[in-house]
Design a protein around this motif. Sequence first.
Motif, PDB file in Angstrom:
ATOM      1  N   TRP A 167       0.822  -1.204   0.000  1.00  0.00           N
ATOM      2  CA  TRP A 167       0.000   0.000   0.000  1.00  0.00           C
ATOM      3  C   TRP A 167       0.862   1.262   0.000  1.00  0.00           C
ATOM      4  O   TRP A 167       2.012   1.250   0.410  1.00  0.00           O
ATOM      5  CB  TRP A 167      -0.972   0.006   1.178  1.00  0.00           C
ATOM      6  CG  TRP A 167      -0.352  -0.053   2.532  1.00  0.00           C
ATOM      7  CD1 TRP A 167      -0.024   0.989   3.349  1.00  0.00           C
ATOM      8  CD2 TRP A 167       0.025  -1.237   3.272  1.00  0.00           C
ATOM      9  NE1 TRP A 167       0.519   0.548   4.530  1.00  0.00           N
ATOM     10  CE2 TRP A 167       0.564  -0.808   4.509  1.00  0.00           C
ATOM     11  CE3 TRP A 167      -0.050  -2.604   2.981  1.00  0.00           C
ATOM     12  CZ2 TRP A 167       1.023  -1.716   5.458  1.00  0.00           C
ATOM     13  CZ3 TRP A 167       0.415  -3.505   3.924  1.00  0.00           C
ATOM     14  CH2 TRP A 167       0.943  -3.053   5.143  1.00  0.00           C
ATOM     15  N   LYS A 170      -4.688   9.147   2.599  1.00  0.00           N
ATOM     16  CA  LYS A 170      -5.542   8.021   2.213  1.00  0.00           C
ATOM     17  C   LYS A 170      -4.680   6.819   1.845  1.00  0.00           C
ATOM     18  O   LYS A 170      -3.684   6.945   1.137  1.00  0.00           O
ATOM     19  CB  LYS A 170      -6.423   8.400   1.028  1.00  0.00           C
ATOM     20  CG  LYS A 170      -7.387   7.293   0.604  1.00  0.00           C
ATOM     21  CD  LYS A 170      -8.264   7.728  -0.555  1.00  0.00           C
ATOM     22  CE  LYS A 170      -9.197   6.594  -0.988  1.00  0.00           C
ATOM     23  NZ  LYS A 170     -10.048   6.969  -2.140  1.00  0.00           N
ATOM     24  N   HIS A 210      -3.936   3.492  -0.127  1.00  0.00           N
ATOM     25  CA  HIS A 210      -4.266   2.813  -1.387  1.00  0.00           C
ATOM     26  C   HIS A 210      -3.595   1.447  -1.355  1.00  0.00           C
ATOM     27  O   HIS A 210      -2.371   1.340  -1.466  1.00  0.00           O
ATOM     28  CB  HIS A 210      -3.780   3.630  -2.577  1.00  0.00           C
ATOM     29  CG  HIS A 210      -4.379   4.997  -2.663  1.00  0.00           C
ATOM     30  ND1 HIS A 210      -5.463   5.295  -3.477  1.00  0.00           N
ATOM     31  CD2 HIS A 210      -4.053   6.158  -2.014  1.00  0.00           C
ATOM     32  CE1 HIS A 210      -5.768   6.578  -3.342  1.00  0.00           C
ATOM     33  NE2 HIS A 210      -4.934   7.115  -2.458  1.00  0.00           N
ATOM     34  N   HIS A 264      -8.681  -0.842  -8.210  1.00  0.00           N
ATOM     35  CA  HIS A 264      -8.422   0.570  -7.945  1.00  0.00           C
ATOM     36  C   HIS A 264      -8.999   1.445  -9.068  1.00  0.00           C
ATOM     37  O   HIS A 264      -8.967   1.067 -10.252  1.00  0.00           O
ATOM     38  CB  HIS A 264      -6.913   0.812  -7.827  1.00  0.00           C
ATOM     39  CG  HIS A 264      -6.575   2.127  -7.203  1.00  0.00           C
ATOM     40  ND1 HIS A 264      -6.528   3.300  -7.927  1.00  0.00           N
ATOM     41  CD2 HIS A 264      -6.272   2.464  -5.917  1.00  0.00           C
ATOM     42  CE1 HIS A 264      -6.201   4.291  -7.112  1.00  0.00           C
ATOM     43  NE2 HIS A 264      -6.045   3.814  -5.897  1.00  0.00           N
ATOM     44  N   PHE A 320       1.238   2.797  -9.117  1.00  0.00           N
ATOM     45  CA  PHE A 320       0.283   3.805  -8.635  1.00  0.00           C
ATOM     46  C   PHE A 320       1.023   5.059  -8.186  1.00  0.00           C
ATOM     47  O   PHE A 320       0.619   6.187  -8.504  1.00  0.00           O
ATOM     48  CB  PHE A 320      -0.540   3.244  -7.474  1.00  0.00           C
ATOM     49  CG  PHE A 320      -1.283   4.293  -6.699  1.00  0.00           C
ATOM     50  CD1 PHE A 320      -2.431   4.878  -7.220  1.00  0.00           C
ATOM     51  CD2 PHE A 320      -0.818   4.729  -5.460  1.00  0.00           C
ATOM     52  CE1 PHE A 320      -3.107   5.868  -6.506  1.00  0.00           C
ATOM     53  CE2 PHE A 320      -1.475   5.707  -4.754  1.00  0.00           C
ATOM     54  CZ  PHE A 320      -2.624   6.280  -5.274  1.00  0.00           C
ATOM     55  N   SER A 338       0.645   8.934  -9.674  1.00  0.00           N
ATOM     56  CA  SER A 338      -0.127   9.776  -8.751  1.00  0.00           C
ATOM     57  C   SER A 338       0.697  10.844  -8.039  1.00  0.00           C
ATOM     58  O   SER A 338       0.130  11.652  -7.303  1.00  0.00           O
ATOM     59  CB  SER A 338      -0.802   8.896  -7.683  1.00  0.00           C
ATOM     60  OG  SER A 338      -1.603   7.906  -8.273  1.00  0.00           O
TER      61      SER A 338
END
Length: 281
Positions: free
Chosen positions: A151, A157, A159, A168, A221, A225
């Motif tokens: 994660w 937050k 993920h 996702h 990710f 991001s």
Amino acid sequence: MIRRGVDPDEITFTGLLSACSRSGMLQKGKCFFEYISRYKSNALRLQHYACMVDILGRCGKLDEAEELVRYMPVKANSMIWLALLSACRVHSNLKVAERAAKHILDLEPNCSAAYVLLSNIYASAGRWADVSRMRVKMKQGGLAKQPGSSWVVLRGKKHEFLSADRSHPLSERIYDKLDWLGKKLKEFGYVPDQKFALHDVEDEQKEEMLSFHSERLAIAFGLVSTVEGSTITVMKNLRVCGDCHSVIKLMSKIVGRKIVVRDSGRFHHFKNGICSCGDYW
């Protein structure tokens, strides 16, 4: 501490031996263990034997580690045998692994870690019938393998990703990034190490399964991001596999970013194709 007249206790010795284990300091570890055995035997505990077994095992001295366990002045517990079994996983020593696993399961019949480690060693050796046998025993005992998850915490937050996860909202961008990285990795000479693909499937499927391990999804990710050049920090509940470790080193070089992965054992700081652990973890 000794020079200043401060008496080290059992916790100090545990930290000392653990540091030797994590750093691959075989001779220093042996010297410290000998010192404790000779001069501080009243502070010698089972965890110190576990540390010494880990030191020997990580350095490939599996026979020496097993001998230490067998001739301990007190009976070894499952923690000590698990340290030996974990080393067998690293060095693919099936004979010692089977003996260690037997001792663990005699002490703790429902120890899922022993089943999983032995099953993984069988899988690496291509002994799929034995892998199936382990899985049947786990199912009969009501035991479950802990799924690997990774994660990233971004703006407060969490993920989280499982292997081959497509749940996702940014899944499409994540997999596009992984496809791009896969092509770049091959340009850098990457060849998947299929011994870390623990399922009896075709080679092409093994390569695909490795490509979608949870830590790779989490890193992808992070790449899509966060701002260019920033550090990506990933947490993982299990030990990072050897193939992913090799891949993440190359990824850090390809994308020009620092990638930090905290697995179940330590922090790995990847930068410019090198990991802080020196490939020893």
